[in-house]
Design a protein around this motif. Structure first.
Motif, mmCIF file in Angstrom:
data_model
loop_
_atom_site.group_PDB
_atom_site.id
_atom_site.type_symbol
_atom_site.label_atom_id
_atom_site.label_comp_id
_atom_site.label_asym_id
_atom_site.label_seq_id
_atom_site.Cartn_x
_atom_site.Cartn_y
_atom_site.Cartn_z
ATOM 1 N N PHE A 167 0.864 -1.181 0.000
ATOM 2 C CA PHE A 167 0.000 0.000 0.000
ATOM 3 C C PHE A 167 0.903 1.233 0.000
ATOM 4 O O PHE A 167 1.854 1.310 0.767
ATOM 5 N N HIS A 205 -11.304 12.103 -2.003
ATOM 6 C CA HIS A 205 -9.924 12.570 -2.157
ATOM 7 C C HIS A 205 -9.356 11.982 -3.444
ATOM 8 O O HIS A 205 -9.910 11.051 -4.009
ATOM 9 N N GLU A 215 -6.512 10.529 -4.147
ATOM 10 C CA GLU A 215 -5.479 9.490 -4.125
ATOM 11 C C GLU A 215 -5.826 8.398 -5.145
ATOM 12 O O GLU A 215 -6.986 8.004 -5.273
ATOM 13 N N ASP A 235 -5.767 5.281 -5.306
ATOM 14 C CA ASP A 235 -6.499 4.048 -4.970
ATOM 15 C C ASP A 235 -8.012 4.246 -5.131
ATOM 16 O O ASP A 235 -8.756 3.281 -5.278
ATOM 17 N N HIS A 236 -8.467 5.496 -5.124
ATOM 18 C CA HIS A 236 -9.897 5.776 -5.302
ATOM 19 C C HIS A 236 -10.192 6.519 -6.609
ATOM 20 O O HIS A 236 -11.317 6.508 -7.074
ATOM 21 N N HIS A 274 -7.082 11.480 4.615
ATOM 22 C CA HIS A 274 -5.654 11.291 4.715
ATOM 23 C C HIS A 274 -4.873 12.313 3.872
ATOM 24 O O HIS A 274 -3.825 12.799 4.274
ATOM 25 N N ASP A 332 -11.253 7.980 3.817
ATOM 26 C CA ASP A 332 -10.332 7.108 4.557
ATOM 27 C C ASP A 332 -10.641 7.077 6.055
ATOM 28 O O ASP A 332 -10.187 6.167 6.770
ATOM 29 N N HIS A 387 -12.368 2.131 2.793
ATOM 30 C CA HIS A 387 -11.703 0.839 3.006
ATOM 31 C C HIS A 387 -12.350 0.158 4.214
ATOM 32 O O HIS A 387 -12.584 0.816 5.229
HETATM 33 FE FE1 FEO Z 1 -5.946 7.698 1.243
HETATM 34 FE FE2 FEO Z 1 -7.808 5.243 0.450
HETATM 35 O O1 FEO Z 1 -6.192 5.935 0.745
#
Ligand code: FEO
Length: 405
Positions: A22, A81, A83, A85-86, A148, A167, A230
């Motif tokens: 991650f 956000h 990032e 991953d999203h 985050h 997050d 998550h």
């Molecule tokens: Fe900021 Fe879902 O990671």
């Protein structure tokens, strides 16, 4: 991949990811779920997205198909956000569907331009702004900077009282059976919490004061459901995750749980002999303790243990007039994640001269850790019986200090 209706006209789309680091850094032995939400009124909004770690959105398209949502019907893409991953699916999404609007924070708009190539209409929102999807479904937004990323925000559905928390309140770990906390026993959730602590300490811990501010912002909301980016969706034990997260945030200052984390490294087994004596003293005391050897333990594991521990024992030799290098690396990371205020005992072997202690003090100073140190204990070469006994005595004193804190 899983699709779940979590409220009338709200679906969760979720993809499980394993065998990755991650942020390119943190091991996730129990994987992580990436959650996205489809909210329908007269218009349809997608909150965050799911995609493979490579940004390929096939899984998102497949999941939308399962609930009969035509990608072209998505009017709003709410990016809590930016990032990847999203939001990493954005360029591929835009290539297929062009008539939508991105809803994000002001800071999010900057990051969108920096991270993605697509040119899309963007509406920036801040605290209290609303988005009316029709059929009585009005969304409002709350900015939670640095929980985050700096652009982070939460989306709240006033109709179902669901908070899409980004997050915040998230976790590592994959729960195969169900996405809802209600479907698990307290024992199962106690296991899951270990992954939540790993996630919190590894990903969010450095921003703990802002986490408290974010939780305070939730106080004005009537909440039926918390749906994070998550991990599990919280319904029955919703107060638990709010309380737990507030607890994790306060641990950054010290006075965490009645636990000790012993981090150790040894070159030729001399410091290790003393570590065994320290473990004996910990066992005799009955205190909960965590043990990590460096190198070998992942930073993420060490950090998760240290996060909940009020006390630390650091055992390492001097190496070429400095601290045993893997220990220095781990301590730097603990410091950067702001594990402040711990009670600390350090011991170790030296051969040519000391030096480990001096470097520890330098790290403590430059990262402003505010740790309270017990008197360190160093021995030349192999520890003798009197050294082992002295170390045991100090471990016992640390246990008392931790219990008394
Ligand atoms: Fe900021 Fe879902 O990671």
């Amino acid at each position: 991949m899983r699709v779940t209706e979590i409220e009338k006209n709200i679906h969760q789309l979720s993809v499980n990811v394993k065998d990755i680091l991650f942020e390119g850094l943190w091991e996730i032995p129990k994987g992580v779920s990436i959650n996205s939400y489809v909210i329908k009124g007269e218009s349809t909004a997608l909150v965050d997205g799911v995609c493979g770690w490579d940004g390929v959105p096939e899984s998102l398209f497949e999941l939308l198909k399962r609930i009969d949502v035509d990608i072209h019907s998505i009017r709003y893409l709410i990016l809590n956000h930016l990032e990847p991953d999203h939001a990493g699916f954005l360029d591929a999404f835009k290539a297929i569907h062009s008539d939508f609007e991105v809803i994000c924070s002001k800071k999010g708009a900057e990051l969108l331009a920096a991270f993605y190539d697509c040119n899309v209409p963007v509406r920036t929102v801040g605290d209290g702004d609303t988005l009316d999807l029709g059929e009585g479904r009005i969304l409002t937004f709350k900015e939670i900077p640095n929980v985050h990323w700096p652009d982070s925000m939460m989306t709240y559905d006033t109709l179902s009282k669901t908070l899409f928390s980004c997050d915040a309140f998230g976790s590592f770990g994959i729960m195969e059976q169900s996405p809802f906390d209600d479907d698990y026993t307290d024992e199962e959730l106690a296991e899951y919490e270990k992954e939540t602590i790993r996630y919190y300490s590894n990903i969010i811990g450095a921003f703990s004061p802002l986490v408290i501010r974010a939780i305070d912002k939730c106080a004005s909301l009537e909440l039926h459901t918390i749906a994070p980016g998550h991990g599990l969706i919280w319904r029955r034990r919703l107060q638990k995750i709010l309380t737990d997260y507030r607890g994790y945030a306060t641990y950054h200052k010290g006075n965490a749980r009645e636990e000790i984390t012993l981090i150790w490294g040894s070159m030729y087994g001399n410091t290790e002999l003393a570590v065994r004596a320290a473990i004996d003293a910990l066992e005799e005391s009955g205190i909960k303790y965590h043990l990590h050897q460096v190198p070998g333990s992942s930073w993420g594991d060490v950090l998760a243990s240290a996060w909940t521990s009020s006390g630390l024992i650091l055992a390492m030799p001097t190496y070429e007039y400095k601290m045993f290098p893997p220990m220095a690396a781990v301590l730097e990371e603990l410091g950067k994640k702001k594990a402040y205020g711990r009670k600390v005992f350090r011991f170790g072997s030296y051969g040519w001269s000391g030096g480990a202690q001096k470097e520890l003090e330098e790290i403590h100073e430059h990262l402003k850790l505010n740790w309270s140190f017990m008197e360190p204990y160093e021995f030349k070469g192999r520890p003798r019986a009197e050294d082992l006994e002295a170390i045991k005595q100090r471990v016992r004193a640390l246990v008392e200090a931790v219990k008394g804190s």
